[in-house]
Design a protein around this motif. Sequence first.
Motif, short mmCIF file in Angstrom:
data_model
loop_
_atom_site.label_atom_id
_atom_site.label_comp_id
_atom_site.label_asym_id
_atom_site.label_seq_id
_atom_site.Cartn_x
_atom_site.Cartn_y
_atom_site.Cartn_z
N TYR A 67 0.81 -1.21 0.00
CA TYR A 67 0.00 0.00 0.00
C TYR A 67 0.85 1.27 0.00
CZ TYR A 67 -3.95 -3.05 1.08
OH TYR A 67 -4.90 -4.03 1.03
N ILE A 68 0.32 2.31 -0.66
CA ILE A 68 0.93 3.63 -0.63
C ILE A 68 -0.03 4.59 0.06
CG2 ILE A 68 2.31 3.29 -2.71
CD1 ILE A 68 0.22 4.82 -4.29
N TYR A 69 0.52 5.70 0.53
CA TYR A 69 -0.32 6.70 1.16
C TYR A 69 -1.04 7.54 0.10
CZ TYR A 69 1.92 5.85 5.69
OH TYR A 69 2.35 5.28 6.85
N SER A 70 -2.24 7.97 0.42
CA SER A 70 -2.98 8.88 -0.44
C SER A 70 -3.59 9.98 0.43
CB SER A 70 -4.08 8.14 -1.21
OG SER A 70 -4.98 7.51 -0.32
N GLY A 71 -3.87 11.12 -0.20
CA GLY A 71 -4.43 12.25 0.52
C GLY A 71 -5.85 12.53 0.11
N LEU A 72 -6.72 12.78 1.11
CA LEU A 72 -8.16 12.90 0.85
C LEU A 72 -8.72 14.12 1.56
CD1 LEU A 72 -11.02 11.73 0.09
CD2 LEU A 72 -10.89 10.42 2.21
N VAL A 73 -9.47 14.91 0.82
CA VAL A 73 -10.28 15.99 1.39
C VAL A 73 -11.72 15.73 0.96
CG1 VAL A 73 -10.75 18.47 1.43
CG2 VAL A 73 -8.38 17.65 1.38
N TYR A 74 -12.61 15.60 1.94
CA TYR A 74 -13.94 15.07 1.68
C TYR A 74 -15.01 16.00 2.23
CZ TYR A 74 -17.46 11.30 1.25
OH TYR A 74 -18.55 10.52 0.91
N ASP A 75 -16.00 16.31 1.43
CA ASP A 75 -17.12 17.15 1.84
C ASP A 75 -18.40 16.34 1.66
OD1 ASP A 75 -18.55 19.56 2.54
OD2 ASP A 75 -19.06 19.75 0.42
N TYR A 76 -19.07 16.05 2.76
CA TYR A 76 -20.25 15.19 2.70
C TYR A 76 -21.38 15.82 3.50
CZ TYR A 76 -22.67 10.65 2.23
OH TYR A 76 -23.54 9.64 1.90
N GLN A 77 -22.40 16.27 2.78
CA GLN A 77 -23.57 16.87 3.40
C GLN A 77 -24.82 16.18 2.88
OE1 GLN A 77 -23.45 21.14 2.78
NE2 GLN A 77 -21.23 21.03 2.61
N SER A 78 -25.79 16.04 3.74
CA SER A 78 -27.03 15.38 3.34
C SER A 78 -28.20 16.03 4.07
CB SER A 78 -26.96 13.89 3.68
OG SER A 78 -28.23 13.29 3.51
#
Length: 252
Positions: A181-192
């Motif tokens: 596995y390699i590292y990954s970068g995540l920015v997440y916007d979740y609205q409901s």
Amino acid sequence: MKNKILNITLVSIMLAGSCLVNVANAGYIVNGGKDNFINNGVITTEYRADGTVWEWLDLTVTNGISYNDIVNDLTDDNKLNASVTFTANASFSSNIAALSTTDALGWATVSSNDLAAMFSRFFDGEYISGNTYTGTSLSASSSDIETFIGLFGDTLHEGSSDPANIGQTWGATSSYYNSTYIYSGLVYDYQSATKDYSDLVRITSTYTATSERADIGTWLVREAAQVPEPASIAIFSLGLLGLAASRRRRSV
């Protein structure tokens, strides 16, 4: 003689105007945070406090293509130009093929630590490498998260159906977590409308170098230039004006 003095004066005025433009550019550095990141289409320009200028490629360009394929494409001629055979389908590789020669040149992959540092710069020093920020631990507003996704590309919306009020920027880094596995970068916007999900900024290790997910690209960066020093240009311009004035007095 008069023409020569006029020419020197005009040059000085032009340099002084250039100085004012550079002062405006330097303002991005003074403001800090997300204000130092400027949207230029498929490229986001970052003005850093050390005077350097860096460019980040929109992740939708590399979306759906494995990290290994991106590295192989960059290695053969220092260009992101689909010059190698991708295992991904053509609909994804066409985004790379559409890049101009200038936009395709000089990209490099990003380590997880360098990406975490960029997260920290964007979110005003809040993000620390190794930590996950969700909910109340992330003081950045939802609009900051949405601004980030707008700048660096919404890999979720491009790679799948378009769910309402959801978006993410997710890309692979060059850092390996282990042999798989390699590292990954995540920015997440979740609205409901029915549930309050948390926004998310995270470095994760759940992605492999050969994976081809329709919602993950590869983080790529390149150095563009250094911000000129406005004070130096102003001094030089004033010197030329002084020289022109001195010669004019002698000619009278």
